[in-house]
Design a protein around this motif. Structure first.
Motif, PDB file in Angstrom:
ATOM      1  N   GLY A  48      55.527  27.490  -0.137  1.00 28.82           N
ATOM      2  CA  GLY A  48      54.722  28.697  -0.036  1.00 28.82           C
ATOM      3  C   GLY A  48      53.320  28.438   0.492  1.00 28.82           C
ATOM      4  O   GLY A  48      52.361  29.072   0.058  1.00 28.82           O
ATOM      5  N   LEU A  49      53.207  27.516   1.440  1.00 25.65           N
ATOM      6  CA  LEU A  49      51.897  27.172   1.991  1.00 25.65           C
ATOM      7  C   LEU A  49      51.416  28.259   2.957  1.00 25.65           C
ATOM      8  O   LEU A  49      52.212  28.991   3.536  1.00 25.65           O
ATOM      9  N   ALA A  50      50.120  28.326   3.131  1.00 27.00           N
ATOM     10  CA  ALA A  50      49.545  29.286   4.082  1.00 27.00           C
ATOM     11  C   ALA A  50      49.892  28.854   5.497  1.00 27.00           C
ATOM     12  O   ALA A  50      49.835  27.671   5.824  1.00 27.00           O
ATOM     13  N   TRP A  51      50.231  29.819   6.325  1.00 24.98           N
ATOM     14  CA  TRP A  51      50.583  29.526   7.717  1.00 24.98           C
ATOM     15  C   TRP A  51      49.306  29.437   8.543  1.00 24.98           C
ATOM     16  O   TRP A  51      48.584  30.404   8.693  1.00 24.98           O
ATOM     17  N   GLN A  52      49.028  28.252   9.083  1.00 22.90           N
ATOM     18  CA  GLN A  52      47.844  28.034   9.910  1.00 22.90           C
ATOM     19  C   GLN A  52      48.178  27.181  11.129  1.00 22.90           C
ATOM     20  O   GLN A  52      47.314  26.477  11.650  1.00 22.90           O
ATOM     21  N   TYR A  53      49.401  27.240  11.593  1.00 19.45           N
ATOM     22  CA  TYR A  53      49.854  26.285  12.601  1.00 19.45           C
ATOM     23  C   TYR A  53      50.545  26.950  13.787  1.00 19.45           C
ATOM     24  O   TYR A  53      51.423  26.363  14.401  1.00 19.45           O
TER      25      TYR A  53
END
Length: 149
Positions: free
Chosen positions: A93-98
């Motif tokens: 559930g990591l933040a999408w920054q890629y």
């Protein structure tokens, strides 16, 4: 041998990440750019050395083996790492920054997939293949400058 190799990877991977982070800090660069350059070189050293050996024989067959091995290793590593990366983001559930990095990786995969369909590798095809790596780094920088995270 597989167990020994796995243990070596487990033992050396964390210090390798720390070294890449420190290099990025000292150069004032994003850790992504440093790892994007150094990690493939470290993880594919055996393929690079074997390909250099084959290419040094300078025959059509050994050049084909050399290029095929490098292109295959690059596609396999990109696919494998991208799937692990996507799995980590999804399951943790990591933040999408890629977005920029992912677009660059998928674009490279598609370009290489099209290029390997050719029956003959030409000088122009070889130059394009060689330029994909530095161009992909520039592509990420341009996408990030345009606002993609």
């Amino acid at each position: 041998m597989l167990a020994i190799g796995t243990m070596l990877v487990v033992f050396f991977s964390d210090p390798m990440v720390d070294v890449m982070q420190e290099i990025a800090n000292r150069l004032g660069l994003s850790p992504f750019y440093v790892s994007f350059i150094l990690a493939p070189l470290a993880s594919n050293a055996s393929e690079v050395i074997a390909s250099l050996y084959y290419a040094s024989k300078k025959t059509r067959k050994t050049m084909t083996v050399s290029l095929t091995a490098l292109e295959g290793a690059a596609c396999m590593n990109n696919t494998f790492c991208l799937s692990i990366f996507m799995g980590l983001i999804y399951f943790r559930g990591l933040a999408w920054q890629y977005t920029a990095e992912t677009v660059a990786i998928v674009s490279v995969q598609l370009i290489i997939a099209i290029m390997v369909q050719a029956k003959v590798m030409t000088l122009m095809g070889g130059l394009i293949t060689m330029m994909i790596f530095p161009l992909s780094i520039i592509f990420v920088a341009v996408l990030e400058a345009a606002g993609l995270d």
